[in-house]
Design a protein around this motif. Structure first.
Motif, mmCIF file in Angstrom:
data_model
loop_
_atom_site.group_PDB
_atom_site.id
_atom_site.type_symbol
_atom_site.label_atom_id
_atom_site.label_comp_id
_atom_site.label_asym_id
_atom_site.label_seq_id
_atom_site.Cartn_x
_atom_site.Cartn_y
_atom_site.Cartn_z
ATOM 1 N N SER A 145 12.144 12.501 17.000
ATOM 2 C CA SER A 145 12.257 13.255 18.249
ATOM 3 C C SER A 145 13.369 14.306 18.172
ATOM 4 O O SER A 145 13.208 15.428 18.664
ATOM 5 C CB SER A 145 12.504 12.297 19.426
ATOM 6 O OG SER A 145 13.768 11.663 19.336
ATOM 7 N N PHE A 146 14.475 13.976 17.525
ATOM 8 C CA PHE A 146 15.583 14.916 17.415
ATOM 9 C C PHE A 146 15.295 16.038 16.416
ATOM 10 O O PHE A 146 15.950 17.074 16.457
ATOM 11 C CB PHE A 146 16.866 14.190 17.013
ATOM 12 C CG PHE A 146 17.646 13.682 18.191
ATOM 13 C CD1 PHE A 146 18.673 14.424 18.743
ATOM 14 C CD2 PHE A 146 17.332 12.470 18.767
ATOM 15 C CE1 PHE A 146 19.374 13.970 19.839
ATOM 16 C CE2 PHE A 146 18.029 11.999 19.869
ATOM 17 C CZ PHE A 146 19.057 12.754 20.402
ATOM 18 N N ARG A 147 14.333 15.831 15.539
ATOM 19 C CA ARG A 147 13.999 16.863 14.575
ATOM 20 C C ARG A 147 12.915 17.812 15.091
ATOM 21 O O ARG A 147 12.679 18.857 14.499
ATOM 22 C CB ARG A 147 13.554 16.213 13.258
ATOM 23 C CG ARG A 147 14.746 15.725 12.437
ATOM 24 C CD ARG A 147 14.417 14.520 11.569
ATOM 25 N NE ARG A 147 15.573 14.140 10.764
ATOM 26 C CZ ARG A 147 16.655 13.493 11.237
ATOM 27 N NH1 ARG A 147 16.724 13.177 12.514
ATOM 28 N NH2 ARG A 147 17.654 13.176 10.424
ATOM 29 N N LEU A 148 12.257 17.443 16.194
ATOM 30 C CA LEU A 148 11.156 18.255 16.699
ATOM 31 C C LEU A 148 11.434 18.928 18.037
ATOM 32 O O LEU A 148 10.785 19.920 18.371
ATOM 33 C CB LEU A 148 9.887 17.386 16.839
ATOM 34 C CG LEU A 148 9.315 16.796 15.556
ATOM 35 C CD1 LEU A 148 8.083 15.955 15.877
ATOM 36 C CD2 LEU A 148 8.969 17.889 14.563
ATOM 37 N N ALA A 149 12.361 18.398 18.817
ATOM 38 C CA ALA A 149 12.559 18.896 20.180
ATOM 39 C C ALA A 149 14.043 19.115 20.456
ATOM 40 O O ALA A 149 14.911 18.588 19.759
ATOM 41 C CB ALA A 149 11.965 17.907 21.181
ATOM 42 N N PRO A 150 14.364 19.913 21.504
ATOM 43 C CA PRO A 150 15.769 20.147 21.869
ATOM 44 C C PRO A 150 16.497 18.847 22.195
ATOM 45 O O PRO A 150 15.937 17.951 22.850
ATOM 46 C CB PRO A 150 15.654 21.047 23.106
ATOM 47 C CG PRO A 150 14.335 21.701 22.983
ATOM 48 C CD PRO A 150 13.435 20.700 22.334
ATOM 49 N N VAL A 151 17.751 18.749 21.790
ATOM 50 C CA VAL A 151 18.473 17.487 21.881
ATOM 51 C C VAL A 151 18.753 17.054 23.320
ATOM 52 O O VAL A 151 18.774 15.858 23.616
ATOM 53 C CB VAL A 151 19.794 17.541 21.090
ATOM 54 C CG1 VAL A 151 19.519 17.721 19.615
ATOM 55 C CG2 VAL A 151 20.697 18.654 21.612
ATOM 56 N N LEU A 162 8.225 24.073 25.026
ATOM 57 C CA LEU A 162 6.969 23.349 25.204
ATOM 58 C C LEU A 162 5.998 23.632 24.066
ATOM 59 O O LEU A 162 4.786 23.589 24.255
ATOM 60 C CB LEU A 162 6.327 23.734 26.553
ATOM 61 C CG LEU A 162 7.065 23.263 27.805
ATOM 62 C CD1 LEU A 162 6.375 23.792 29.052
ATOM 63 C CD2 LEU A 162 7.135 21.747 27.848
ATOM 64 N N SER A 163 6.514 23.927 22.893
ATOM 65 C CA SER A 163 5.659 24.130 21.728
ATOM 66 C C SER A 163 5.048 22.801 21.308
ATOM 67 O O SER A 163 5.429 21.744 21.801
ATOM 68 C CB SER A 163 6.476 24.710 20.575
ATOM 69 O OG SER A 163 7.446 23.768 20.140
ATOM 70 N N GLY A 164 4.099 22.869 20.379
ATOM 71 C CA GLY A 164 3.443 21.649 19.925
ATOM 72 C C GLY A 164 4.420 20.636 19.353
ATOM 73 O O GLY A 164 4.363 19.449 19.680
ATOM 74 N N ALA A 187 7.665 20.407 19.938
ATOM 75 C CA ALA A 187 8.558 19.907 20.983
ATOM 76 C C ALA A 187 7.873 18.832 21.820
ATOM 77 O O ALA A 187 8.490 17.819 22.163
ATOM 78 C CB ALA A 187 9.031 21.054 21.873
ATOM 79 N N LEU A 188 6.599 19.033 22.142
ATOM 80 C CA LEU A 188 5.869 18.041 22.930
ATOM 81 C C LEU A 188 5.761 16.717 22.169
ATOM 82 O O LEU A 188 5.870 15.641 22.761
ATOM 83 C CB LEU A 188 4.478 18.561 23.287
ATOM 84 C CG LEU A 188 4.435 19.671 24.340
ATOM 85 C CD1 LEU A 188 2.998 20.169 24.521
ATOM 86 C CD2 LEU A 188 4.994 19.168 25.672
ATOM 87 N N ILE A 189 5.546 16.811 20.867
ATOM 88 C CA ILE A 189 5.517 15.587 20.048
ATOM 89 C C ILE A 189 6.883 14.911 20.079
ATOM 90 O O ILE A 189 6.989 13.679 20.166
ATOM 91 C CB ILE A 189 5.093 15.911 18.605
ATOM 92 C CG1 ILE A 189 3.645 16.409 18.571
ATOM 93 C CG2 ILE A 189 5.241 14.676 17.710
ATOM 94 C CD1 ILE A 189 3.207 16.929 17.207
ATOM 95 N N GLY A 190 7.950 15.726 20.019
ATOM 96 C CA GLY A 190 9.300 15.176 20.083
ATOM 97 C C GLY A 190 9.570 14.470 21.398
ATOM 98 O O GLY A 190 10.148 13.380 21.431
ATOM 99 N N TYR A 191 9.127 15.076 22.520
ATOM 100 C CA TYR A 191 9.300 14.430 23.823
ATOM 101 C C TYR A 191 8.522 13.116 23.887
ATOM 102 O O TYR A 191 9.003 12.125 24.443
ATOM 103 C CB TYR A 191 8.822 15.368 24.940
ATOM 104 C CG TYR A 191 9.571 16.668 25.043
ATOM 105 C CD1 TYR A 191 10.931 16.754 24.774
ATOM 106 C CD2 TYR A 191 8.908 17.843 25.407
ATOM 107 C CE1 TYR A 191 11.612 17.958 24.865
ATOM 108 C CE2 TYR A 191 9.581 19.045 25.506
ATOM 109 C CZ TYR A 191 10.930 19.106 25.228
ATOM 110 O OH TYR A 191 11.596 20.292 25.320
#
Length: 301
Positions: free
Chosen positions: A91-97, A151-153, A155-159
């Motif tokens: 999650s930390f590698r795909l979306a804002p912390v 809200l990129s792909g 980032a959504l996976i990270g959330y």
């Protein structure tokens, strides 16, 4: 409160402080692939716990504690901790912390709600738990549904991974409470096995090995020694010997402390949405835990 109980509660507060640093330090290790980071940090965690327990327990005492844990306790601890941290690192590698941190800290709400739903406990699910869950979910909607959050792909996976983290840790915590295996020494073995699984995953999915630079290596060492290593043993000791009601209250400080550290270090941008979401998560957790604190207070002689 006697001296031993005060000391155990203080040790639990130390674990809370260590976990408050988890988001920031994890964000500093983002250059390292997920399973490589798992293998390195949990190997350091296992070594840290071994050095903590070995002088006091000796090899024979540690092995004896290992044998006291039933197989299902080992399976639960290894599976729960491995899956949680794999999702956490992803999650930390795909979306804002910032958003990831707040979404992940829905786990106190998940624990209270599952404690009321799953059989074997004494925490019935009431209106406070339901309202607290809605308030906490509102924090997630506020973050992920806002226009200024990525809200990129990816980032959504990270959330989604961060939300899965909350449910995995909540389920693990409640089932671990139901199981009630004694002793903290087996966490040495748990960390070692999780490190091995991380190494296997690193090779199996073909991750490229990344040699950490100086700052990243320091972040990995801090992760392994603190939030991954010492915090596990500290929290285990505190929940068995300390003031549970006080520890529960102190744990609500983790989300705001994490956000303060992230913003202060420049790892997250300050915004009104992050601030309100942090308040909602803390308020929801506090509301959901109110009946439990009252029961504990009445049972205290």
């Amino acid at each position: 409160m006697d001296k031993a109980k005060r000391l155990a509660t203080a040790i639990g507060a130390l674990a809370i402080l260590l976990w408050s640093c988890l988001a920031l330090v994890t964000s500093l290790s983002r250059a390292i692939p997920t399973f490589e980071a798992l293998a390195i940090t949990f190997a350091i965690g296992a070594l840290t716990l071994l050095l903590c327990f070995l002088p006091r327990q000796g090899v024979s005492g540690i092995l004896s504690a290992f044998r006291r844990w039933p197989p299902r306790a080992w399976a639960l601890a290894i599976g729960g901790i491995f899956i949680y941290h794999a999702l956490y690192f992803v999650s930390f590698r795909l979306a804002p912390v910032g958003p990831v941190t707040i979404i992940n800290y829905l786990w106190p709400l998940v624990i209270v709600i599952l404690a009321g739903l799953l059989p074997g406990g004494d925490s019935p699910l009431g209106w406070r738990q339901l309202v607290g869950g809605v308030v906490g979910f509102g924090a997630t909607v506020l973050l992920v549904g806002s226009g200024d959050i990525a809200l990129s792909g990816d980032a959504l996976i990270g959330y989604a991974c961060a939300l899965a983290c909350a449910f995995v840790w909540g389920l693990y915590s409640v089932l671990n409470n139901r199981l009630g295996a004694t002793g903290s020494e087996p966490m040495i073995g748990v960390c070692a096995v999780v490190a091995l699984l991380g190494a296997i995953g690193h090779v199996a999915i073909g991750e490229r090995f990344v040699m950490p630079d100086g700052s990243t290596a320091l972040a990995l060492v801090i992760l392994g020694v603190g939030p991954v290593g010492a915090a596990f043993a500290a929290w285990d000791h505190a929940t068995k010997k300390g003031d549970i009601a006080m520890l529960g209250t102190l744990s609500y400080a983790t989300p705001p402390l994490s956000m303060i550290l992230l913003v202060a270090a420049g790892a997250a941008e300050p915004s009104w949405r992050l601030g309100i979401a942090t308040v909602l998560v803390v308020a929801g957790a506090a509301l959901a835990a109110m009946p439990a604190r009252r029961r504990l207070a009445k049972q205290t002689p």
